[in-house]
Design a protein around this motif. Structure first.
Motif, PDB file in Angstrom:
ATOM      1  N   GLN A 229       0.743   4.014  -2.842  1.00  0.00           N
ATOM      2  CA  GLN A 229       0.471   5.343  -2.434  1.00  0.00           C
ATOM      3  C   GLN A 229       1.363   6.480  -3.321  1.00  0.00           C
ATOM      4  O   GLN A 229       1.086   7.519  -3.566  1.00  0.00           O
TER       5      GLN A 229
ATOM      6  N   LYS B  54     -12.816   1.885  -4.830  1.00  0.00           N
ATOM      7  CA  LYS B  54     -13.018   0.393  -4.335  1.00  0.00           C
ATOM      8  C   LYS B  54     -13.904   0.423  -3.249  1.00  0.00           C
ATOM      9  O   LYS B  54     -14.775  -0.474  -3.333  1.00  0.00           O
ATOM     10  N   ALA B  55     -13.980   1.694  -2.433  1.00  0.00           N
ATOM     11  CA  ALA B  55     -15.184   1.409  -1.433  1.00  0.00           C
ATOM     12  C   ALA B  55     -16.550   1.462  -1.977  1.00  0.00           C
ATOM     13  O   ALA B  55     -17.506   0.865  -1.483  1.00  0.00           O
TER      14      ALA B  55
ATOM     15  N   THR C 163      -5.320   2.168  -9.125  1.00  0.00           N
ATOM     16  CA  THR C 163      -5.331   2.145  -7.569  1.00  0.00           C
ATOM     17  C   THR C 163      -6.369   1.184  -7.064  1.00  0.00           C
ATOM     18  O   THR C 163      -6.331   0.591  -6.158  1.00  0.00           O
ATOM     19  N   ALA C 164      -7.448   1.481  -7.390  1.00  0.00           N
ATOM     20  CA  ALA C 164      -8.735   0.810  -7.109  1.00  0.00           C
ATOM     21  C   ALA C 164      -8.825  -0.584  -7.196  1.00  0.00           C
ATOM     22  O   ALA C 164      -9.167  -1.192  -6.314  1.00  0.00           O
TER      23      ALA C 164
ATOM     24  N   SER D  21      -9.158   4.667  -3.619  1.00  0.00           N
ATOM     25  CA  SER D  21      -9.825   4.387  -2.349  1.00  0.00           C
ATOM     26  C   SER D  21     -11.162   4.507  -2.505  1.00  0.00           C
ATOM     27  O   SER D  21     -12.213   3.644  -2.195  1.00  0.00           O
TER      28      SER D  21
ATOM     29  N   LEU E 123      -6.186  -1.890  -4.520  1.00  0.00           N
ATOM     30  CA  LEU E 123      -6.852  -1.919  -3.231  1.00  0.00           C
ATOM     31  C   LEU E 123      -7.717  -3.084  -3.202  1.00  0.00           C
ATOM     32  O   LEU E 123      -7.824  -3.801  -2.159  1.00  0.00           O
ATOM     33  N   THR E 124      -8.608  -3.422  -4.380  1.00  0.00           N
ATOM     34  CA  THR E 124      -9.571  -4.419  -4.225  1.00  0.00           C
ATOM     35  C   THR E 124      -8.924  -5.625  -4.136  1.00  0.00           C
ATOM     36  O   THR E 124      -9.373  -6.390  -3.308  1.00  0.00           O
TER      37      THR E 124
ATOM     38  N   VAL F 115       0.684  -1.281  -0.084  1.00  0.00           N
ATOM     39  CA  VAL F 115       0.067  -0.071  -0.029  1.00  0.00           C
ATOM     40  C   VAL F 115       0.806   1.291   0.147  1.00  0.00           C
ATOM     41  O   VAL F 115       0.563   2.387  -0.688  1.00  0.00           O
TER      42      VAL F 115
ATOM     43  N   ASP G  23      -7.882  -6.786  -0.702  1.00  0.00           N
ATOM     44  CA  ASP G  23      -9.133  -7.152   0.286  1.00  0.00           C
ATOM     45  C   ASP G  23      -9.712  -8.323  -0.057  1.00  0.00           C
ATOM     46  O   ASP G  23     -10.996  -8.591   0.373  1.00  0.00           O
TER      47      ASP G  23
ATOM     48  N   LYS H 163      -6.160   6.519 -10.999  1.00  0.00           N
ATOM     49  CA  LYS H 163      -7.204   5.945  -9.771  1.00  0.00           C
ATOM     50  C   LYS H 163      -7.811   4.739  -9.805  1.00  0.00           C
ATOM     51  O   LYS H 163      -8.028   3.902  -8.894  1.00  0.00           O
TER      52      LYS H 163
ATOM     53  N   PHE I 237      -4.433   8.343  -5.235  1.00  0.00           N
ATOM     54  CA  PHE I 237      -4.675   7.085  -4.293  1.00  0.00           C
ATOM     55  C   PHE I 237      -6.026   7.525  -3.367  1.00  0.00           C
ATOM     56  O   PHE I 237      -6.889   6.207  -3.378  1.00  0.00           O
TER      57      PHE I 237
END
Length: 582
Positions: A27, A42-43, A97-98, A39, A101-102, A23, A105, A94, A35
């Motif tokens: 970033q 991703k959320a 980045t998404a 994020s 991060l996905t 991470v 998780d 982005k 970033f």
């Protein structure tokens, strides 16, 4: 047919755990802005992982449109590709980045599904047989014009003669580059994407050895694009990127086919000096390996002949358009550099002395070649000739040489004159440097402050404020000298822009915390009233700094009052609540 072993969820999980993306590294490469947006994507669940294995992730991300993302590598070492324009401009976006991060998780079940998704489809298609697959593809092509066009051209490549290929590809180029009226910004991506698709197929032709056809097709492409780019909004550079890609294909085709060098030199020269665009700028260098001695000799002959006409301003037939003079001059300089002809370079630059900047170019050529005194002579001549409209670059260039020659008073006089016209902290620092001892520096400081104060008194018109920003420069000069109380007095008397006030507030947090708090509160109020997520984020950054200066009780009271007064700003209240919770 034996089915490939299906990877177990535990296998996939082990791979992803070992290869998950660091991470901190993510970033750093993405930058704070990308970033944060990644994020949020991703959320919001905008990422759909298509497939994942030991080294690669392929995903789709829902943004303004659906983007295809591919990430390779793991840990701190990874790279990616995305179909969005931001990736073209900034390299890591982005959307990537998404995706990273996905992936970090994904739970074991999701990992298993992603790893097997394309494998299942591949196995399914293999069981259908060729005839069924053909029908499936044709059915899809009937509903997708782009796919149908791809299939038609692909079939043509396998069966058509050269004449048919030329006709069909020229039609594809014409269709892709067609502009009906004007292509607005919002439609540019689709327009450029169609052109990229045609270039993909032209690349296939080149790879298949049909380089002479490729060169003929690209002549048609360049002619179409020269006209089309005048009627599109290419603010993001998508159309220009297509043109540049076509130039790369052209160069590669020339390297493969080795065209007759004299003819190629004439074609390239004409493009370089006659085109409204600069895609062939520097072609004599770019194509030097293909042109060889004969081609470069012809290029030089053409350039020299045209240059003589430009020098004498003769009227008559010439390939050089007015907007091609810059390209021609640069071309002549490159040939002079090949010969290590310093006098030639200086003479070429000195042919046009219509502005102070032109004098700077001549002076720079002298200095670059160790002719310091000659450089200073040209610089001073330019300053004298354009005394009423000095070029900042020429002034600073001359000042550096004057100081090197011990002429500090002459340098200071030039700097003061420029400072009076265009005050800036950079010029102030140069004045201090040229002053010498501390006593002289204090004198410079006092004179500069007096000049800026008088200027700030007259900054009633918005135009003068915008151009010169005397109050801002005054505040920053006082800050540079550590005179923070005087800087705040200047703010109270003359005002300043928000960015200067914020800089002063940060500088005052230790010695004048009450002034800093007061300024931050004013700036926060302005940002919140203006609205918009960017302003809310900036306001919160200042609130965080206030927290360190305020007592806990007083800060809580300030926040409560702020939230009460701006309760209608729901996004701002939501931001404050989320930050406080974290």
């Amino acid at each position: 047919m034996a089915q490939a072993r299906k990877r177990s969820t535990s296998d996939v999980e082990a791979v992803v755990r070992a290869g998950r993306f660091d991470v901190a590294a993510l970033q750093e490469i993405a930058g704070d802005k990308s970033f944060a947006r990644g994020s949020a994507y991703k959320a919001d669940g905008r990422v759909e992982v298509m497939t994942i294995d030991d080294t690669r992730v392929i995903a789709r991300v829902a943004g303004t449109e659906i983007y295809r993302c591919e990430l390779t590598g793991r840990g701190k070492s990874f790279s990616g590709h995305c179909t969005c324009q931001a990736f073209v401009d900034w390299a890591f976006c982005k959307h990537l980045t998404a995706v990273a991060l996905t992936v970090n998780d994904l739970d074991p079940e999701a990992l298993g599904q992603a790893s097997n998704r394309l494998g299942k489809i591949r196995y399914h298609l293999r069981t259908k047989g060729i005839d069924r697959l053909v029908e499936m593809v044709l059915d899809l092509a009937g509903r997708d014009p782009k796919l149908l066009e791809e299939l038609e051209l692909s079939a043509t490549l396998d069966t058509a003669d050269d004449a048919t290929l030329i006709a069909q590809f020229k039609k594809a180029i014409t269709d892709a580059t067609r502009v009906r009226g004007y292509v607005e910004y919002r439609d540019m991506r689709d327009w450029a994407r169609r052109i990229d698709g045609v270039l993909d197929r032209i690349s296939v032709l080149r790879d298949g050895g049909k380089v002479l056809l490729v060169l003929e097709l690209l002549e048609h492409f360049f002619a179409r694009m020269d006209e089309a780019l005048t009627r599109v909004d290419d603010s993001d550079g998508g159309g220009g990127a297509c043109y540049a890609r076509a130039c790369e294909i052209h160069l590669a085709a020339c390297e493969q086919s080795k065209p007759e060098p004299i003819k190629l030199a004439r074609e390239l020269f004409k493009r370089e000096v006659s085109s409204d665009w600069d895609f062939f700028f520097g072609a004599s260098e770019t194509y030097a390996g293909v042109l060889g001695a004969a081609g470069l000799g012809e290029y030089r002959r053409l350039a020299t002949e045209a240059w003589q006409k430009v020098k004498s301003r003769q009227r008559g037939r010439t390939e050089v358009q007015p907007n091609g003079e810059y390209a021609l001059r640069a071309m002549m300089e490159r040939f002079a550099e090949r010969d290590n002809d310093v006098d030639g370079i200086i003479a070429i630059r000195a042919n046009d002395l219509s502005s102070a900047y032109r004098y700077l170019e001549v002076a720079q050529a002298c200095l670059d070649n160790g002719r310091e005194q000659e450089a200073l002579k040209w610089a001073e001549e330019g300053l004298w000739k354009f005394e009423d409209e000095p070029d900042k670059g020429l002034v600073l260039f001359a000042c550096d040489l004057l100081q090197q020659n011990g002429r500090n008073e002459d340098a200071s006089a030039l700097l003061w004159k420029l400072f009076g016209k265009e005050p800036s902290v950079d010029l102030y620092q140069r004045l201090i440097s040229a002053a010498g001892d501390r006593k002289a520096q204090i004198g410079v400081r006092d004179d500069a402050v007096a000049m800026l104060s008088a200027r700030a008194e007259k900054s009633g018109s918005q135009a003068e404020w915008d151009v010169f920003g005397a109050p801002d420069v005054l505040v920053r000069v006082l800050m540079a000298e550590g005179l923070l109380a005087d800087a705040w007095a200047a703010v109270g008397k003359h005002g300043c822009r928000e960015i200067a006030m914020e800089e002063l507030a940060k500088a005052s947090e230790v010695d004048l915390p009450a002034e800093a708090l007061k300024a931050y509160a004013q700036l926060v109020e302005r940002k919140v009233r203006m609205g918009g997520q960017g302003n809310y984020e900036a306001a919160y950054a200042m609130i965080k700094r206030m927290r360190r200066l305020d007592g806990a009780t007083q800060h809580s009271a300030y926040l409560a009052d702020l939230m009460t007064r701006h309760k209608a700003k729901r996004n701002f209240i939501k931001l404050l609540a989320s930050k406080q919770a974290s």
